[in-house]
Design a protein around this motif. Structure first.
Motif, PDB file in Angstrom:
ATOM      1  N   ALA A  26     -11.766   0.195  -0.591  1.00 13.46           N
ATOM      2  CA  ALA A  26     -10.684   0.642  -1.460  1.00 13.46           C
ATOM      3  C   ALA A  26     -10.398  -0.431  -2.498  1.00 13.46           C
ATOM      4  CB  ALA A  26      -9.424   0.937  -0.655  1.00 13.46           C
ATOM      5  N   TYR A  27     -10.138   0.015  -3.718  1.00 15.86           N
ATOM      6  CA  TYR A  27      -9.732  -0.889  -4.795  1.00 15.86           C
ATOM      7  C   TYR A  27      -8.268  -0.612  -5.109  1.00 15.86           C
ATOM      8  CZ  TYR A  27      -9.192  -2.804  -9.498  1.00 15.86           C
ATOM      9  OH  TYR A  27      -8.747  -3.488 -10.597  1.00 15.86           O
ATOM     10  N   TYR A  28      -7.448  -1.660  -5.079  1.00 22.51           N
ATOM     11  CA  TYR A  28      -6.064  -1.458  -5.446  1.00 22.51           C
ATOM     12  C   TYR A  28      -5.642  -2.492  -6.485  1.00 22.51           C
ATOM     13  CZ  TYR A  28      -5.209  -5.033  -1.824  1.00 22.51           C
ATOM     14  OH  TYR A  28      -5.227  -6.175  -1.048  1.00 22.51           O
ATOM     15  N   ARG A  29      -4.722  -2.055  -7.343  1.00 22.26           N
ATOM     16  CA  ARG A  29      -4.197  -2.900  -8.409  1.00 22.26           C
ATOM     17  C   ARG A  29      -2.700  -2.673  -8.501  1.00 22.26           C
ATOM     18  NH1 ARG A  29      -3.175  -2.413 -13.999  1.00 22.26           N
ATOM     19  NH2 ARG A  29      -3.566  -4.335 -15.186  1.00 22.26           N
ATOM     20  N   ALA A  30      -1.933  -3.762  -8.528  1.00 27.28           N
ATOM     21  CA  ALA A  30      -0.479  -3.684  -8.614  1.00 27.28           C
ATOM     22  C   ALA A  30      -0.006  -4.570  -9.755  1.00 27.28           C
ATOM     23  CB  ALA A  30       0.168  -4.117  -7.306  1.00 27.28           C
ATOM     24  N   GLY A  31       0.933  -4.074 -10.537  1.00 27.18           N
ATOM     25  CA  GLY A  31       1.449  -4.858 -11.647  1.00 27.18           C
ATOM     26  C   GLY A  31       2.884  -4.509 -11.967  1.00 27.18           C
ATOM     27  N   ILE A  32       3.654  -5.503 -12.402  1.00 25.42           N
ATOM     28  CA  ILE A  32       5.029  -5.314 -12.856  1.00 25.42           C
ATOM     29  C   ILE A  32       5.145  -5.951 -14.233  1.00 25.42           C
ATOM     30  CG2 ILE A  32       7.468  -5.787 -12.442  1.00 25.42           C
ATOM     31  CD1 ILE A  32       6.889  -5.972  -9.504  1.00 25.42           C
ATOM     32  N   GLU A  33       5.673  -5.195 -15.186  1.00 21.73           N
ATOM     33  CA  GLU A  33       5.836  -5.693 -16.545  1.00 21.73           C
ATOM     34  C   GLU A  33       7.223  -5.323 -17.032  1.00 21.73           C
ATOM     35  OE1 GLU A  33       3.913  -5.081 -21.018  1.00 21.73           O
ATOM     36  OE2 GLU A  33       3.088  -4.041 -19.277  1.00 21.73           O
ATOM     37  N   GLY A  34       8.005  -6.311 -17.498  1.00 15.10           N
ATOM     38  CA  GLY A  34       9.335  -6.014 -17.972  1.00 15.10           C
ATOM     39  C   GLY A  34      10.170  -7.253 -18.181  1.00 15.10           C
ATOM     40  N   LEU A  66       6.491  -0.421 -13.123  1.00 18.35           N
ATOM     41  CA  LEU A  66       5.677  -0.742 -11.951  1.00 18.35           C
ATOM     42  C   LEU A  66       4.419   0.114 -11.974  1.00 18.35           C
ATOM     43  CD1 LEU A  66       5.256  -2.117  -9.177  1.00 18.35           C
ATOM     44  CD2 LEU A  66       6.585  -0.247  -8.160  1.00 18.35           C
ATOM     45  N   ARG A  67       3.262  -0.528 -11.832  1.00 14.48           N
ATOM     46  CA  ARG A  67       1.981   0.180 -11.842  1.00 14.48           C
ATOM     47  C   ARG A  67       1.262  -0.061 -10.521  1.00 14.48           C
ATOM     48  NH1 ARG A  67       2.064  -3.087 -16.134  1.00 14.48           N
ATOM     49  NH2 ARG A  67       0.363  -4.338 -15.251  1.00 14.48           N
ATOM     50  N   LEU A  68       0.805   1.017  -9.915  1.00 15.77           N
ATOM     51  CA  LEU A  68      -0.002   0.944  -8.704  1.00 15.77           C
ATOM     52  C   LEU A  68      -1.195   1.875  -8.854  1.00 15.77           C
ATOM     53  CD1 LEU A  68       2.773   1.112  -5.950  1.00 15.77           C
ATOM     54  CD2 LEU A  68       1.390  -0.892  -6.507  1.00 15.77           C
ATOM     55  N   ASP A  69      -2.393   1.346  -8.733  1.00 19.40           N
ATOM     56  CA  ASP A  69      -3.617   2.148  -8.756  1.00 19.40           C
ATOM     57  C   ASP A  69      -4.318   1.983  -7.422  1.00 19.40           C
ATOM     58  OD1 ASP A  69      -4.334   3.113 -11.725  1.00 19.40           O
ATOM     59  OD2 ASP A  69      -3.328   1.182 -11.832  1.00 19.40           O
ATOM     60  N   LEU A  70      -4.778   3.094  -6.854  1.00 19.27           N
ATOM     61  CA  LEU A  70      -5.506   3.044  -5.601  1.00 19.27           C
ATOM     62  C   LEU A  70      -6.680   4.018  -5.655  1.00 19.27           C
ATOM     63  CD1 LEU A  70      -5.766   1.972  -2.705  1.00 19.27           C
ATOM     64  CD2 LEU A  70      -4.292   3.840  -1.955  1.00 19.27           C
ATOM     65  N   ALA A  71      -7.883   3.479  -5.482  1.00 17.14           N
ATOM     66  CA  ALA A  71      -9.102   4.291  -5.459  1.00 17.14           C
ATOM     67  C   ALA A  71      -9.905   3.911  -4.224  1.00 17.14           C
ATOM     68  CB  ALA A  71      -9.924   4.055  -6.718  1.00 17.14           C
ATOM     69  N   SER A  72     -10.498   4.897  -3.572  1.00 15.12           N
ATOM     70  CA  SER A  72     -11.256   4.617  -2.357  1.00 15.12           C
ATOM     71  C   SER A  72     -12.499   5.496  -2.274  1.00 15.12           C
ATOM     72  CB  SER A  72     -10.386   4.834  -1.109  1.00 15.12           C
ATOM     73  OG  SER A  72     -10.017   6.194  -0.976  1.00 15.12           O
ATOM     74  N   VAL A  73     -13.506   4.978  -1.585  1.00 14.43           N
ATOM     75  CA  VAL A  73     -14.716   5.737  -1.276  1.00 14.43           C
ATOM     76  C   VAL A  73     -15.085   5.423   0.164  1.00 14.43           C
ATOM     77  CG1 VAL A  73     -16.170   3.909  -2.231  1.00 14.43           C
ATOM     78  CG2 VAL A  73     -17.113   6.195  -1.909  1.00 14.43           C
ATOM     79  N   ALA A  74     -15.431   6.439   0.931  1.00 10.84           N
ATOM     80  CA  ALA A  74     -15.734   6.248   2.346  1.00 10.84           C
ATOM     81  C   ALA A  74     -16.946   7.084   2.745  1.00 10.84           C
ATOM     82  CB  ALA A  74     -14.533   6.628   3.215  1.00 10.84           C
ATOM     83  N   GLU A 111       3.191  -9.472 -14.352  1.00  7.63           N
ATOM     84  CA  GLU A 111       2.396  -9.896 -13.209  1.00  7.63           C
ATOM     85  C   GLU A 111       1.443  -8.770 -12.794  1.00  7.63           C
ATOM     86  OE1 GLU A 111       2.469 -12.833 -11.943  1.00  7.63           O
ATOM     87  OE2 GLU A 111       4.291 -13.673 -12.815  1.00  7.63           O
ATOM     88  N   SER A 112       0.212  -9.133 -12.482  1.00  4.38           N
ATOM     89  CA  SER A 112      -0.770  -8.128 -12.071  1.00  4.38           C
ATOM     90  C   SER A 112      -1.798  -8.759 -11.139  1.00  4.38           C
ATOM     91  CB  SER A 112      -1.477  -7.543 -13.294  1.00  4.38           C
ATOM     92  OG  SER A 112      -2.429  -6.578 -12.917  1.00  4.38           O
ATOM     93  N   GLU A 113      -2.141  -8.052 -10.083  1.00  4.18           N
ATOM     94  CA  GLU A 113      -3.163  -8.501  -9.147  1.00  4.18           C
ATOM     95  C   GLU A 113      -3.983  -7.290  -8.698  1.00  4.18           C
ATOM     96  OE1 GLU A 113      -4.049 -11.421  -8.279  1.00  4.18           O
ATOM     97  OE2 GLU A 113      -2.372 -12.738  -8.798  1.00  4.18           O
ATOM     98  N   SER A 114      -5.252  -7.533  -8.407  1.00  4.88           N
ATOM     99  CA  SER A 114      -6.120  -6.460  -7.916  1.00  4.88           C
ATOM    100  C   SER A 114      -7.095  -7.033  -6.896  1.00  4.88           C
ATOM    101  CB  SER A 114      -6.888  -5.808  -9.075  1.00  4.88           C
ATOM    102  OG  SER A 114      -7.710  -6.768  -9.722  1.00  4.88           O
ATOM    103  N   ALA A 115      -7.624  -6.164  -6.041  1.00  7.06           N
ATOM    104  CA  ALA A 115      -8.545  -6.625  -4.999  1.00  7.06           C
ATOM    105  C   ALA A 115      -9.271  -5.438  -4.376  1.00  7.06           C
ATOM    106  CB  ALA A 115      -7.790  -7.393  -3.920  1.00  7.06           C
ATOM    107  N   TRP A 116     -10.400  -5.725  -3.732  1.00  4.30           N
ATOM    108  CA  TRP A 116     -11.122  -4.778  -2.893  1.00  4.30           C
ATOM    109  C   TRP A 116     -10.784  -5.069  -1.436  1.00  4.30           C
ATOM    110  CZ3 TRP A 116     -14.009  -0.566  -4.126  1.00  4.30           C
ATOM    111  CH2 TRP A 116     -14.373  -0.418  -5.459  1.00  4.30           C
TER     112      TRP A 116
END
Length: 270
Positions: free
Chosen positions: A152-160, A125-133, A177-182
């Motif tokens: 904030a930019y987030y990306r979530a993915g599951i591989e297996g 399971l991969r989760l990336d979260l980056a933000s600027v304010a 499966e992987s999805e990302s969004a602002w």
């Protein structure tokens, strides 16, 4: 006229000096002692994640239930820049990238037929979260309150691989499966200086995403203490909590993650 010219020149010269002094004072105004002109914090977040993944598949609905992962340490980086004495920018980034091995169970209907299943998911399971304010700080003394807006930019993915029995049929399937969004971000903050060597802070933030392929929200908060062993270098002890809830509409896949625990940083300020 000759005796008035020096006075006029003096007045213009004096006015120019006053204007320059005013601009200089505004440009180099002293911020609250609870804030830094610029800082960089590098550290780690120690947490025992609670994860739940569910969604409809070709064979039925998969539901991992709430899975308590192994305790793990996640790297995290924060930075801040102050512009003037009450405005600035905050940056934050962390990543969860660990193995995820829950049991699978669930039931649903597919083309009007009841389906049930169980098995095992061996995945990462991969989760990336980056933000600027952008932050606006209110107050000039030892206490300041901040309001921030940003993205904030987030990306979530599951591989297996999932394997087991679904509706009486044994087999396995590969997942990637992987999805990302602002998404827009709102932050609230508080800072207090006890002394030049010790400070307290508290933060709260919320991210809300509507529309697009992925919807959901991310809420978080933290409280911490800073101790400075030199005027520029300090250590930070923090407790932080995050709740991540993301849903993909096209197949009703949902990922829910809770990350709570202590964190520690080495902080350098300029």
């Amino acid at each position: 006229m000759s005796f008035r010219t020096p006075s006029a020149r003096t007045a213009i010269y004096t006015a120019s000096l006053l204007a320059l002094s005013t601009v200089s004072a505004l440009a180099f105004a002293e911020p609250s002692p609870a804030l830094d002109r610029a800082s960089l914090s590098v550290g780690a977040f120690y947490t025992e994640p609670r994860i739940k993944v569910e969604g409809d598949t070709e064979y039925g609905r998969i539901d991992t239930g709430t899975y308590k992962g192994d305790k793990t340490t996640l790297p995290r980086v924060k930075a801040s820049v102050l512009i003037g004495d009450s405005h600035g920018f905050d940056f934050d980034y962390y990543r969860y990238d660990k193995d995820y091995n829950p049991g699978l169970s669930g039931s649903t209907n597919f083309n009007g037929q009841p389906l049930t299943g169980n098995g095992q998911l061996n995945a990462k399971l991969r989760l990336d979260l980056a933000s600027v304010a952008y932050k606006w700080w209110l107050g000039q003394g030892a206490d300041v309150f901040g309001i921030g807006i940003g993205g904030a930019y987030y990306r979530a993915g599951i591989e297996g691989t999932a394997n087991g029995s679904i509706n009486g049929i044994s087999g396995n399937a590969r997942y990637d499966e992987s999805e990302s969004a602002w998404a827009p971000l709102l932050e609230l903050g508080y800072r207090h200086q006890f002394s030049p060597e010790a400070r307290f802070y508290a933060n709260a933030n919320g991210i809300k995403k509507n529309g697009g392929n992925v919807n959901g929200h991310i809420y978080g908060g933290s409280v911490g203490m800073e101790w400075y062993v030199t005027p520029m270098v300090g250590v930070v002890a923090e407790y932080t909590a995050s709740k991540i809830s993301l849903r993909r509409d096209r197949d009703d896949t949902a990922v829910n993650v809770r990350l709570n625990g202590p964190a520690a940083y080495l902080k350098v300020r300029f």
